[in-house]
Write a protein that holds these residues in place. Structure first.
Motif, PDB file in Angstrom:
ATOM      1  N   ARG A  53       0.828  -1.212   0.000  1.00  0.00           N
ATOM      2  CA  ARG A  53       0.000   0.000   0.000  1.00  0.00           C
ATOM      3  C   ARG A  53       0.861   1.261   0.000  1.00  0.00           C
ATOM      4  O   ARG A  53       0.529   2.253  -0.657  1.00  0.00           O
ATOM      5  N   ALA A  54       1.976   1.235   0.733  1.00  0.00           N
ATOM      6  CA  ALA A  54       2.869   2.397   0.744  1.00  0.00           C
ATOM      7  C   ALA A  54       3.454   2.644  -0.637  1.00  0.00           C
ATOM      8  O   ALA A  54       3.507   3.791  -1.106  1.00  0.00           O
ATOM      9  N   LEU A  55       3.905   1.587  -1.310  1.00  0.00           N
ATOM     10  CA  LEU A  55       4.460   1.747  -2.655  1.00  0.00           C
ATOM     11  C   LEU A  55       3.418   2.277  -3.626  1.00  0.00           C
ATOM     12  O   LEU A  55       3.727   3.092  -4.507  1.00  0.00           O
ATOM     13  N   LYS A  56       2.182   1.832  -3.493  1.00  0.00           N
ATOM     14  CA  LYS A  56       1.122   2.353  -4.358  1.00  0.00           C
ATOM     15  C   LYS A  56       0.895   3.840  -4.092  1.00  0.00           C
ATOM     16  O   LYS A  56       0.720   4.631  -5.033  1.00  0.00           O
ATOM     17  N   LEU A  58       3.054   5.934  -3.125  1.00  0.00           N
ATOM     18  CA  LEU A  58       4.225   6.667  -3.624  1.00  0.00           C
ATOM     19  C   LEU A  58       4.320   6.629  -5.143  1.00  0.00           C
ATOM     20  O   LEU A  58       5.222   7.236  -5.721  1.00  0.00           O
ATOM     21  N   GLY A  59       3.441   5.884  -5.793  1.00  0.00           N
ATOM     22  CA  GLY A  59       3.477   5.779  -7.240  1.00  0.00           C
ATOM     23  C   GLY A  59       4.575   4.891  -7.767  1.00  0.00           C
ATOM     24  O   GLY A  59       4.983   5.023  -8.932  1.00  0.00           O
ATOM     25  N   ALA A  60       5.050   3.939  -6.948  1.00  0.00           N
ATOM     26  CA  ALA A  60       6.186   3.106  -7.339  1.00  0.00           C
ATOM     27  C   ALA A  60       5.852   1.630  -7.482  1.00  0.00           C
ATOM     28  O   ALA A  60       6.713   0.854  -7.912  1.00  0.00           O
ATOM     29  N   TRP A  61       4.645   1.223  -7.131  1.00  0.00           N
ATOM     30  CA  TRP A  61       4.327  -0.206  -7.142  1.00  0.00           C
ATOM     31  C   TRP A  61       4.445  -0.796  -8.540  1.00  0.00           C
ATOM     32  O   TRP A  61       4.955  -1.903  -8.713  1.00  0.00           O
ATOM     33  N   ASP A  62       4.023  -0.077  -9.557  1.00  0.00           N
ATOM     34  CA  ASP A  62       4.096  -0.608 -10.915  1.00  0.00           C
ATOM     35  C   ASP A  62       5.536  -0.856 -11.352  1.00  0.00           C
ATOM     36  O   ASP A  62       5.798  -1.743 -12.169  1.00  0.00           O
ATOM     37  N   TRP A 387      -2.095  -1.398   8.165  1.00  0.00           N
ATOM     38  CA  TRP A 387      -1.760   0.023   7.968  1.00  0.00           C
ATOM     39  C   TRP A 387      -2.147   0.474   6.563  1.00  0.00           C
ATOM     40  O   TRP A 387      -1.999  -0.265   5.591  1.00  0.00           O
ATOM     41  N   THR A 388      -2.661   1.704   6.478  1.00  0.00           N
ATOM     42  CA  THR A 388      -2.977   2.312   5.194  1.00  0.00           C
ATOM     43  C   THR A 388      -2.368   3.725   5.142  1.00  0.00           C
ATOM     44  O   THR A 388      -2.035   4.303   6.190  1.00  0.00           O
TER      45      THR A 388
END
Length: 393
Positions: A53-56, A58-62, A387-388
């Motif tokens: 969820r943190a990576l999403k 931050l715009g980095a999950w992809d 956590w969200t």
């Protein structure tokens, strides 16, 4: 708040995450990494749902997801008998329970994904071979000094320069890392080298007297990561110290055949002393704030060190965006994150006593694991995994 860029000291996971978070909230960022290139030589890591969820956010999950592995299950085994003590399935039911998946990856792959995401953002300037040495604050800005005598001016400084932070003393005084009586070893090998007796598609935790072993596949199934923790002490020589030939198998005599075969498989091992940070008097001072390991380095026994840095970045950037007064925003970030990271540190220390139990205590632990079942185990992790980005801390 002025339009000067934020200055970030440290181009590891925490520093890059902070850069992404601030940039997504419209703040320009200049990041400075002391190494010649962005690289991560550490072990693998477990990306629990809170980290995803943190990576999403931050715009980095992809950018990170393609190099991750989807393990089938988590297994807990007795290192002497090989007996399976607990099995946790990681499929649809797990994701429905926590609202996000569980993945494993190598730190180098996570870092590469963060770098890729940062280079796509024109608000982020990445600099290498620039070692920050201190920060000097003025009324409306702060100046970051470098080892070569140069400096940079910014609205604020985020010190994400690790457990050996050069900037921490200026914020929290002379606080050093505390050794915790454990030696950590990491071995990385091609997946094809894993003995057939090992279930390579699982995350497996082996519990041994005075030690434990964790292993899982990484780098989109190309490599296999093995981490061993053994009670003992070492001088702090950093992450890149090679272990002596045969050192790891020799230090774990009497383990079951499957585990013995695995420990003999890596061509080489690296070692370092397990340490964390005591509670700091403060994480922020004026326009300067600590983040990640610089603020709350932890033992890896809950697999949350890197994930806590990702969460830090989300909360810090959110507070900066919501509060015009930067010192107040940084104090708010600190106040929100302190209780959670302190709890992770404390429970991580406590896990070694459980993992490394011997004799009658180990027998009681094994029985409790068998009787409790996976639902109880996951219940103890609810406070971490749920956590969200909207959470208080």
């Amino acid at each position: 708040m002025d339009d000067h860029p934020f200055l970030i000291a440290g181009g590891g996971i925490g520093g890059l995450a902070a850069a992404l978070g601030l940039a997504r909230h419209g703040r320009p960022v200049r990041l400075f990494e002391q190494a010649q290139t962005f690289e991560e030589v550490g072990a693998g890591l477990q990306m629990s749902p809170n980290g995803v969820r943190a990576l999403k956010a931050l715009g980095a999950w992809d950018a990170v997801e393609p190099s991750c592995v989807i393990p089938s299950e988590i297994h807990v085994r007795d290192g002497l008998s090989g007996a399976l003590l607990q099995r946790i399935r990681l499929g649809k039911t797990f994701e429905e329970r926590f609202g996000a998946p569980y993945r494993v990856c190598h730190r180098a792959d996570l870092l590469a994904g963060l770098v890729t995401a940062a280079r796509r953002n024109f608000a982020i300037e990445l600099n290498t071979a620039r070692r920050a040495t201190g920060a000097e604050e003025a009324a409306d800005h702060v100046r970051l000094a470098f080892a070569d005598g140069a400096s940079a001016r910014g609205a604020g400084v985020i010190a994400a320069d690790g457990i050996r932070s050069a900037l921490r003393a200026g914020v929290a005084g002379d606080v050093k890392a505390t050794p915790r009586g454990v030696i950590l070893y990491r071995g990385l090998m091609a997946l094809q080298r894993v003995p057939p007796e090992i279930e390579a598609d699982c995350v497996t935790l082996w519990l041994c007297p005075g030690a434990h072993v964790v292993h899982y596949p990484v780098s989109n199934w190309r490599n296999f990561n093995v981490v061993v923790a053994i009670e003992g002490s070492l001088p702090d020589e950093g992450w890149k110290t090679p272990a002596h030939s045969g050192e790891v198998p020799r230090r774990l005599p009497g383990v079951c055949e499957e585990l013995s075969l695995l420990l003999a498989a890596p061509a080489s091992w690296m070692r370092w002393p397990g340490a964390d940070l005591p509670a700091l008097p403060q994480w922020s001072k004026g326009r300067v704030a600590l983040l990640g390991d610089a603020a709350h380095a932890t033992l890896p026994f809950l697999a949350q060190g890197a994930v806590m840095a990702l969460e830090d970045a989300v909360v810090l950037s959110r507070e900066v965006a919501q509060t015009a007064d930067l010192p107040a925003a940084l104090r708010s970030y600190e106040g929100l994150r302190r209780p959670r990271t302190a709890r992770v540190q404390d429970q991580s220390r406590g896990m070694s006593r459980i993992y490394h139990a011997q004799g009658v205590v180990a027998l009681a632990r094994n029985l409790a694991l068998r009787l409790a079942g996976p639902s109880h185990a996951l219940g103890r992790l609810e406070w971490i995994y749920r956590w969200t980005p909207e959470s208080a801390g």
